[in-house]
Design an enzyme around this catalytic site. Structure first.
Site, mmCIF file in Angstrom:
data_model
loop_
_atom_site.group_PDB
_atom_site.id
_atom_site.type_symbol
_atom_site.label_atom_id
_atom_site.label_comp_id
_atom_site.label_asym_id
_atom_site.label_seq_id
_atom_site.Cartn_x
_atom_site.Cartn_y
_atom_site.Cartn_z
ATOM 1 N N ASP A 41 0.906 -1.111 0.168
ATOM 2 C CA ASP A 41 0.037 -0.001 -0.031
ATOM 3 C C ASP A 41 1.019 1.247 0.128
ATOM 4 O O ASP A 41 1.571 1.490 1.092
ATOM 5 C CB ASP A 41 -0.866 -0.204 1.380
ATOM 6 N N HIS A 42 1.123 2.003 -1.106
ATOM 7 C CA HIS A 42 1.992 2.960 -1.256
ATOM 8 C C HIS A 42 1.777 4.098 -0.303
ATOM 9 O O HIS A 42 2.658 4.841 -0.267
ATOM 10 C CB HIS A 42 1.828 3.480 -2.663
ATOM 11 N N HIS A 87 -6.046 1.870 2.308
ATOM 12 C CA HIS A 87 -5.397 3.098 2.707
ATOM 13 C C HIS A 87 -6.006 3.479 4.149
ATOM 14 O O HIS A 87 -5.394 3.674 5.179
ATOM 15 C CB HIS A 87 -5.771 4.044 1.693
#
Length: 529
Positions: free
Chosen positions: A196-197, A259
């Site tokens: 998850d960037h 996120h």
């Protein structure tokens, strides 16, 4: 990468990653060009990429290694986050290979096995492989099965094999469980890195340092002192070219189980016994397991969905969601969601967590607001002070990473008058601006087997367990009022009403002439929901 000696640092996170071949499935796509290759270049520039390293691009397009290298060289020139050092760029590019093939064909993986062996002989990668699935989620499991069948994920003779999986990790609780089971047919959980960037951003990682290294904050980080928490992930753009994917997924699936729940778990977790990945992920998982799924009745009163219509921003008219490319003309897909959650544990009992995310909003911003209880008004009842405003701590994650704290101070003069003071910390001001793609830390951690910032299987399923009742109710009762907010606005009025019913209000984000973020909030009571 260039043979420079690595810095002598004790922290293993500040040493180069372990030797390996970095295999990118979907190497001809935008993710590789815009994010992965520039991130690897930044690691090389920071002397965090191993000297014994190579990149193997795998995609269907029938091109040669030389063409692939030329494209990646141009991608670096176009998408690098800073000034390019031509020598380092060329050193990285020359370590690239390309393999054309169908991801469902056994012949592709037989050829990949030969390529990995040859790469090991050429570059000394010691048999270590890091596979990145920059592919549609429909081929995650087939690619992993093919890797397993070809013997490419077996960890023997002291070498390691790891697989990075991009989101989405399923589209509901059943598909998430099924995907986890499929991946574990060929991989151990320790080999799976669900990326998850958002967790590559400095402020997200700084939450743990901020909470657990500062004695003034952790003692008040609980239900006795905090009135509520707000998490906002707002985007000022529409769905752009992702209409085909987005019309199936929607804002809830796209943002909340990954996120937003990652941000929430860092904010709400108990102190881990150490910063080892298992200890941190254990505490994050406990947070998600402590959130009770809503009943159908609660879904109706504690969630809000919206869809943007036509709106004007910057003098230009933006079409509504239903007019976007690859979106159904009568689509009921939500582009905005807001909801109120509770964490049923000792620390957070009774404290509402309000979350919202959406596209086509007035500003692009990701922030976490910790609103503390109001101080008693009693000492000020015989003064000109009419009201007190609650202290507020804001963690700004993007676009300007930093932390701000709002509190009251006396205005100079004989009368007791109050002014609001805001203390701002900006990463760029204090530590300098080091532009990144958001993937550098995550890729480096994978090379070091540090899974702290990656989702574990139980965390994925716990997130979908919370979301599933909302999906079920929304599917049974399609929205009847879409579109319900204009593009470029703050979102649907129902989202404001969600907090207003509790005597609270969203923090409004604006920009002052200097470009700083400011809160244009109105006072809200400290009443609990």
């Amino acid at each position: 990468m260039t043979g420079d000696p690595a810095p002598a640092l004790n922290d293993r996170r500040e040493r180069p990653g372990d030797p390996c071949a970095f295999v990118i499935f979907g190497a001809s796509g935008d993710l590789a060009r815009r994010k992965l290759i520039p991130a690897l270049y930044n690691l090389a520039k920071g002397r965090l990429l191993p000297h014994d390293f190579a990149i193997v691009g795998v995609a269907r397009e029938p091109i040669t290694t030389e063409i692939f290298r030329d494209r990646m060289r141009k991608a670096l020139d176009e998408f690098a986050t800073g000034t390019i050092d031509a020598a380092r760029r060329d050193d990285l590019v020359k370590r690239m290979r390309y393999l054309s093939g169908d991801f469902t064909a056994a012949a592709t993986f037989a050829a990949l096995r030969e390529q990995v062996a040859q790469t090991d002989a050429d570059e000394g990668t010691r048999g270590n492989c890091l596979y990145y699935l920059a592919t549609p989620p429909t081929v995650f499991a087939p690619v992993v099965h093919s890797l397993g069948a070809a013997g490419l994920v077996a960890e023997t003779d002291g070498h390691w094999r790891r697989v990075i999986v991009e989101k989405p990790f399923g589209e509901d609780i059943e598909s998430a469980r099924a995907l986890n089971q499929e991946l574990r047919r060929d991989l151990a959980e320790s080999q799976i890195y669900r990326i998850d960037h958002y967790l590559g951003k400095e402020t997200v990682q700084n939450i743990m340092v901020f909470r657990f290294a500062n004695g003034i904050f952790e003692p008040v980080w609980n239900r006795r002192y905090i009135d509520h928490v707000q998490i906002t992930v707002a985007e000022s753009v529409g769905v752009e070219k992702r209409g085909g994917y987005y019309d199936h997924a929607g804002a809830l699936r796209d943002m909340v189980p990954n996120h937003i729940f990652q941000l929430l778990s860092f904010i709400a977790m108990e102190p881990p016994i150490s910063f080892e990945d298992r200890a941190v992920r254990d505490e994050k998982a406990k947070v998600l397991h402590a959130i009770p799924p809503m009943t159908p009745e609660e879904v109706l009163v504690r969630t809000v969905r919206g869809q943007y219509g036509e709106g004007e921003t910057g003098g230009a008219v933006h079409p509504g969601y239903r007019s976007e490319a690859k979106v159904a003309a009568a689509s009921n897909t939500e582009t905005f969601i807001a909801m109120k959650l509770f964490i049923d544990n000792w620390r957070w009992a009774g404290v509402p967590f309000y979350i919202r995310t959406g596209k086509g909003l007035a500003r692009r911003v990701t922030e976490i607001v910790i609103q503390f209880n109001q101080a008693p008004f009693v000492p000020f009842r015989d003064t000109p002070v009419e009201r007190l405003r609650a202290n507020q701590l804001v963690l700004n994650i993007q676009p300007d990473e930093g932390i701000s704290l709002r509190f009251q101070a006396k205005v100079p003069g004989p009368a007791v008058r109050m002014g609001e003071v805001e203390m701002d910390f900006k990463y760029a001001d204090h530590f300098g601006q080091e532009a990144s793609t958001g993937y550098e830390t995550l890729l480096h951690d994978c090379m070091l087997a540090d899974a702290t910032l990656f989702q574990r299987d139980d965390m994925v399923e716990a997130g979908w367990r919370i979301v599933q009742p909302i999906l079920d109710v929304w599917k049974a009762l399609p929205a009847r009022n879409f579109p319900n907010y204009p593009f470029g606005s703050r979102g649907p009025k129902d989202a404001d009403d969600l907090l207003a019913r509790d005597g609270r209000q969203w923090k409004v984000v604006t920009h002052d002439p200097g470009g700083r973020h400011r809160g244009d909030e109105h006072p809200a009571g400290a009443r609990r929901a």
